[in-house]
Design an enzyme around this catalytic site. Structure first.
Site, short mmCIF file in Angstrom:
data_model
loop_
_atom_site.label_atom_id
_atom_site.label_comp_id
_atom_site.label_asym_id
_atom_site.label_seq_id
_atom_site.Cartn_x
_atom_site.Cartn_y
_atom_site.Cartn_z
CG ASN A 65 -1.75 1.25 1.35
OD1 ASN A 65 -1.80 2.06 0.43
ND2 ASN A 65 -2.43 1.41 2.48
N GLY B 8 2.77 2.02 10.75
CA GLY B 8 3.75 3.10 10.63
C GLY B 8 4.49 3.40 11.93
CE LYS C 28 -0.05 3.13 4.75
NZ LYS C 28 0.11 3.14 6.20
CG HIS D 294 -5.67 2.03 5.17
ND1 HIS D 294 -5.19 2.93 6.09
CD2 HIS D 294 -4.71 1.09 5.02
CE1 HIS D 294 -3.97 2.54 6.46
NE2 HIS D 294 -3.66 1.43 5.82
CD GLU E 114 -3.42 -2.47 7.12
OE1 GLU E 114 -2.33 -2.73 6.61
OE2 GLU E 114 -4.00 -1.39 6.95
CB SER F 259 5.38 -2.28 11.71
OG SER F 259 5.03 -0.94 12.03
CD GLU G 162 -2.59 5.40 6.79
OE1 GLU G 162 -2.60 5.46 5.54
OE2 GLU G 162 -1.68 4.85 7.43
#
Ligand code: 13P
Length: 251
Positions: A10, A173, A12, A95, A167, A213, A97
């Site tokens: 991904n 991250g 991003k 996702h 996730e 991660s 985010e």
């Protein structure tokens, strides 16, 4: 029932279309030996360059989001048909985010999942708990709820076309990976929820990835767990040498 691995990067909001063309060409040469499914989820504007560069390779291209309506006055949005017209086959939905920064909710996630399936796109549905939820001990309940909501109205036939990515938000991250057991436990919980709704056979055929991660050092052990069918990789998918090692985790 043996499942392959699905290893998806991904990107991003990283890389320009020109950088995409170079990157995908370089990556194609490195990953062509694997039997697993390799996906790069690139920014919308990079999709044409990515599709062109991946034409003779095993790499499949995904979008990172889509709208649930077919068309209309939705400034800045992209529909499933627009992605299909380009030749895209997969789309990430929900996702964390998008949920955190762009008001994505369980309701919109479900609408997008249903639209993607109806249109012929394979959704990669993201779920996962926050650190607070993990510490409160509600991870299983929360993730089960997210999965149930996302799959509301999804038939057993359509289940074949979905991928679920677990996730945990606290692992994204941050460099803090869930332990192999923590990640596998939640993936197993998701599979049990699928068993209850769709039966053992369909649940065992469903792909459940881990994301958060994932790197060159932990990929092999994570992907070796019973219920983890590959990974959704952020940061480490942006460098060819790292993503190559993750894709070729068992070499
Ligand atoms: P990182 O691998 O950078 O933690 O990101 C994970 C992720 O959000 C993939 O969708």
């Amino acid at each position: 029932m043996s499942r392959k691995k699905i290893i998806a990067g991904n990107w991003k909001m990283n890389k320009t279309p020109s950088e995409t063309a170079v990157f995908i060409k370089e990556l194609s040469d490195k990953v062509n030996q694997t039997n697993d499914i390799i996906i790069c989820a690139v920014p919308y504007v990079c999709i044409p360059a990515a599709l062109k560069a991946s034409k003779r390779s095993r790499i499949k291209i995904a979008a990172q989001n889509m709208h649930y309506e077919d068309n209309g006055a939705y400034t800045g949005e992209i529909s499933a048909n627009m992605l299909l017209d380009l030749g895209v086959k997969y789309v990430i939905i929900g996702h964390s985010e998008r949920r955190q920064y762009f008001n994505e909710t369980d309701i919109t996630v479900n609408k997008k999942v249903l639209k993607a399936l109806k249109s012929g796109l394979k959704p990669i549905i993201c779920v996962g708990e926050s650190l607070e939820q993990r510490e409160m001990g509600v991870t299983s309940d929360y993730v089960r709820y997210q999965v149930a909501y996302a799959l509301n109205g999804v038939s057993v036939e359509d289940l074949k076309n979905i991928i679920i990515a677990y996730e945990p938000i606290w692992a994204i991250g941050t460099g803090k990976t869930a332990s192999n057991e923590q990640a596998n436990d939640v993936c197993k919980t998701i599979r049990e929820a699928l068993v209850e709704k769709y039966g053992r056979r369909a649940a065992n055929a469903t792909y459940i990835q881990y994301g958060g991660s994932v790197n060159t050092k932990n990929a092999k052990d994570l992907f070796g767990m019973s219920d983890i069918d590959g990974g959704l990789v952020g940061g480490a998918s942006l460098k060819t040498e790292d993503f190559d090692k993750i894709v070729n985790y068992n070499k």
